[in-house]
Design a protein around this motif. Sequence first.
Motif, short mmCIF file in Angstrom:
data_model
loop_
_atom_site.label_atom_id
_atom_site.label_comp_id
_atom_site.label_asym_id
_atom_site.label_seq_id
_atom_site.Cartn_x
_atom_site.Cartn_y
_atom_site.Cartn_z
N LEU A 159 0.85 -1.20 0.00
CA LEU A 159 0.00 0.00 0.00
C LEU A 159 0.88 1.25 0.00
CD1 LEU A 159 -2.71 1.46 0.19
CD2 LEU A 159 -2.77 0.92 2.63
N ARG A 163 1.07 4.05 -2.86
CA ARG A 163 0.90 5.47 -2.51
C ARG A 163 2.06 6.28 -3.09
NH1 ARG A 163 -0.73 4.08 3.77
NH2 ARG A 163 -3.00 4.08 3.45
N ARG A 227 0.34 8.78 5.17
CA ARG A 227 -0.90 8.71 4.40
C ARG A 227 -1.99 7.96 5.17
NH1 ARG A 227 -2.96 11.51 -0.01
NH2 ARG A 227 -4.12 10.12 -1.36
N GLY A 228 -1.58 6.92 5.89
CA GLY A 228 -2.57 6.16 6.66
C GLY A 228 -3.29 7.06 7.65
N ILE A 231 -5.70 9.41 5.91
CA ILE A 231 -6.95 8.72 5.52
C ILE A 231 -7.87 8.61 6.74
CG2 ILE A 231 -7.94 6.54 4.64
CD1 ILE A 231 -6.28 7.62 2.43
N ARG A 235 -11.51 10.06 6.54
CA ARG A 235 -12.64 9.13 6.45
C ARG A 235 -13.27 8.85 7.81
NH1 ARG A 235 -12.12 3.62 5.54
NH2 ARG A 235 -14.05 3.49 4.39
N SER A 238 -9.85 3.77 9.07
CA SER A 238 -8.58 3.55 8.37
C SER A 238 -8.85 2.99 6.97
CB SER A 238 -7.62 2.70 9.20
OG SER A 238 -7.97 1.36 9.20
N SER A 239 -7.82 3.11 6.15
CA SER A 239 -7.94 2.73 4.72
C SER A 239 -8.46 1.30 4.62
CB SER A 239 -6.58 2.84 4.05
OG SER A 239 -5.68 1.92 4.62
N SER A 242 -8.17 0.50 -0.44
CA SER A 242 -6.80 0.57 -0.96
C SER A 242 -5.91 -0.47 -0.28
CB SER A 242 -6.23 1.98 -0.77
OG SER A 242 -6.28 2.36 0.60
#
Length: 329
Positions: A159, A163, A227-228, A231, A235, A238-239, A242
């Motif tokens: 991931l 990214r 990035r985690g 996200i 959101r 968590s992702s 993806s």
Amino acid sequence: MSKAPVNVTVTGAAGQIGYALLFRIASGQLLGADTPVKLRLLEIPQAVKAAEGTAMELDDCAFPLLQGIDIFDDANKAFEGANVGLLVGARPRGPGMERGDLLQANGGIFKPQGEAINAGAADDIRVLVVGNPANTNALIAQSHAPDVPAERFTAMTRLDHNRALTQLAKKLDVSINDIKKLTIWGNHSATQYPDLFNAEVNGANAAKAVGDQAWLENDFIPTVAKRGAAIIEARGASSAASAANAAIDHVYDWVNGTPEGDWTSAAIPSDGSYGVPEGLISSFPVTSKDGKWEIVQGLEIDEFSRGRIDASVQELVEERDTVKKLGLV
Ligand code: NAD
Ligand code: LMR
């Protein structure tokens, strides 16, 4: 002659990654369009009913490759005969937490699952740990499966790799297809090191093509590494899709091989390459051939990269020491 079905065990099947993952496995994207699959879903007892609901939906897709779904709340049963184990089931972090903060909560899950894999999985079992902190959870599971070759235990940094591909493609206004040989080194955590110095864009050195060390240090690396968290912030969870996508990419490449002239990133047990202590499950540049990951050798590591890799590897050493103290390895 049609192929024999492959048994795929997925833990945390009723979770959000599970929901994004199972349909793609059943449609043939994990192993290939000619490989039938049998799903073996593991959940905690309270979530078995939800997993049954997902199984009903899988049935309702009438996937031609899906040859069966079994649901368990017992790891020993779930891993019986498993050829592929996707260890997703674990608590995700919330806002303000680092993934390492989950060690205490999640580490305990991976010991019995390692034991169950050791006891009953098929001889060709391949394990991908997704549940965080993924590298060290993989180490825990591996250490309780002494009869399984150590290299069959891997953790997901694909991931992060994906990214990084997108961030670089956007910066240079190129296609993902123009980028090759990118690497994520170290831990799936904020210390990970996405390396552009050995990457290529349309055959040219990626770091040179960027030509902007400040962007690389202050923008690219933190954007990929954090990035985690971004996200989670956006959101409120968590992702998931993806992460499922990256799990599909990881296992597909492991089983079917990586394309010529490129490599990818995966956390695999170190053989001591690039000064990473042997046995740590750390992310490397890897190719896959004949169902085996191999670490790409001979890359030049400059001083900047050396410092970044060492910092992430040091964190893995500390996580290993912590789980040793907790009696988990
Ligand atoms: P989730 O909370 O939606 O689902 C987790 C599921 O696991 C739940 O259904 C829970 O009941 C189940 N579970 C808990 N303990 C279990 C056990 N012992 N056996 C089987 N199932 C069990 O979480 P999610 O969003 O699906 O994320 C799962 C994990 O994946 C988290 O730890 C998350 O941080 C991690 N993750 C990793 C990456 C990566 O790149 N490596 C990416 C995204 C998420
Ligand atoms: C991710 O990278 O998205 C996952 O590991 C979830 C998280 O906690 O960041």
